[in-house]
Design a protein around this motif. Structure first.
Motif, PDB file in Angstrom:
ATOM      1  N   THR A   1       0.845  -1.182   0.000  1.00 39.91           N
ATOM      2  CA  THR A   1       0.000   0.000   0.000  1.00 39.91           C
ATOM      3  C   THR A   1       0.883   1.234   0.000  1.00 39.91           C
ATOM      4  O   THR A   1       2.108   1.139   0.154  1.00 39.91           O
ATOM      5  CB  THR A   1      -0.942   0.001   1.229  1.00 39.91           C
ATOM      6  OG1 THR A   1      -1.914   1.046   1.092  1.00 39.91           O
ATOM      7  CG2 THR A   1      -0.168   0.217   2.524  1.00 39.91           C
TER       8      THR A   1
ATOM      9  N   GLU B   1       0.740   5.611   1.275  1.00 42.79           N
ATOM     10  CA  GLU B   1      -0.030   6.640   1.961  1.00 42.79           C
ATOM     11  C   GLU B   1      -0.627   7.610   0.937  1.00 42.79           C
ATOM     12  O   GLU B   1      -0.104   7.763  -0.159  1.00 42.79           O
ATOM     13  CB  GLU B   1       0.842   7.396   2.969  1.00 42.79           C
ATOM     14  CG  GLU B   1       1.895   8.307   2.374  1.00 42.79           C
ATOM     15  CD  GLU B   1       3.216   7.590   2.133  1.00 42.79           C
ATOM     16  OE1 GLU B   1       4.235   8.295   2.011  1.00 42.79           O
ATOM     17  OE2 GLU B   1       3.210   6.340   2.055  1.00 42.79           O
TER      18      GLU B   1
ATOM     19  N   ALA C   1      -1.135   4.219   7.001  1.00 38.33           N
ATOM     20  CA  ALA C   1      -1.599   3.505   5.817  1.00 38.33           C
ATOM     21  C   ALA C   1      -1.391   2.001   5.964  1.00 38.33           C
ATOM     22  O   ALA C   1      -2.235   1.199   5.554  1.00 38.33           O
ATOM     23  CB  ALA C   1      -0.862   4.025   4.585  1.00 38.33           C
TER      24      ALA C   1
END
Length: 215
Positions: free
Chosen positions: A72, A74, A87
């Motif tokens: 992932t 942010e 995140a």
């Protein structure tokens, strides 16, 4: 690393940053001693190395990851490590599983011996008092290794929630008020890679004849 089924740990690896002093290199993919920094961490905590942590793994950053590893970033990007932690926790919390580990390890990817240092932290979980929020080492200069630590998930989340914003926030602001347990470790397992000189020093360290210092 000793397997402790009663103390599973999620692993959050921060792999963002611009690597400016490395000419913009992707630190996660940077080879140190012939192995990428990300692979050094994953190999040290997964089935190809020592026993797995027993939790889920997420990498926060724009980098290639092996199959089966969450990744992932942010939003907005370049938010710094605290935004990356937020995140990463969000991605971990979104996974579909029966139980969520109480503890989460937060590790910056640019530490070649992070997996070994993490092992000594995890060995303490069976005896950590309930009053302790987080567990870490301190380096030879007495600096706490915030980005090589184990955190009680709910207390780390509470610290994040208390901030007015996570974007651009300092790690010190996030975690300095937590109750810490300090664990002693071999200082050779601590340290990061910010420059090409750091790469050279780490490659010399990892080439030492002691097999425990090579991997």
């Amino acid at each position: 690393m000793n397997q402790r089924p009663d103390h599973p740990v999620d692993l959050l690896i921060l792999a963002g940053g611009r690597g400016e002093r490395l000419g913009g290199a992707d630190k996660a993919a940077l080879l140190v001693g012939g192995t990428s920094l990300l692979s050094r961490i994953l190999g040290g905590v997964g089935p190809d190395g020592a026993e797995p942590l027993g939790g889920q793994v997420v990498v926060v950053g724009q980098t290639l990851v092996p199959d089966g590893i969450l990744v992932t970033v942010e939003e907005p990007p370049d938010g710094g490590p605290v935004a990356g932690i937020a995140a990463g926790l969000e991605a971990l919390d979104a996974t579909d599983r029966q139980s969520v580990p109480e503890w989460v390890a937060v590790i910056a990817v640019d530490q070649p011996s992070a997996a070994r240092a993490l092992a000594t932290l995890r060995d303490q979980l069976a005896v950590v008092p309930e009053s302790i929020d987080a567990v870490s080492h301190v380096d030879a200069s007495n600096h706490r290794q915030w980005l090589l630590g184990l955190y009680r998930r709910d207390r780390l989340q509470a610290a994040l929630t208390s901030l007015p914003t996570v974007h651009g926030a300092s790690v010190r602001t996030l975690v300095s008020d937590l109750a810490w347990l300090t664990v002693t470790t071999d200082q050779n397992d601590l340290g990061d890679v910010d420059t090409w000189e750091d790469v050279r020093v780490w490659e010399e360290r990892l080439a030492r004849p002691d097999p425990d210092l090579r991997d």
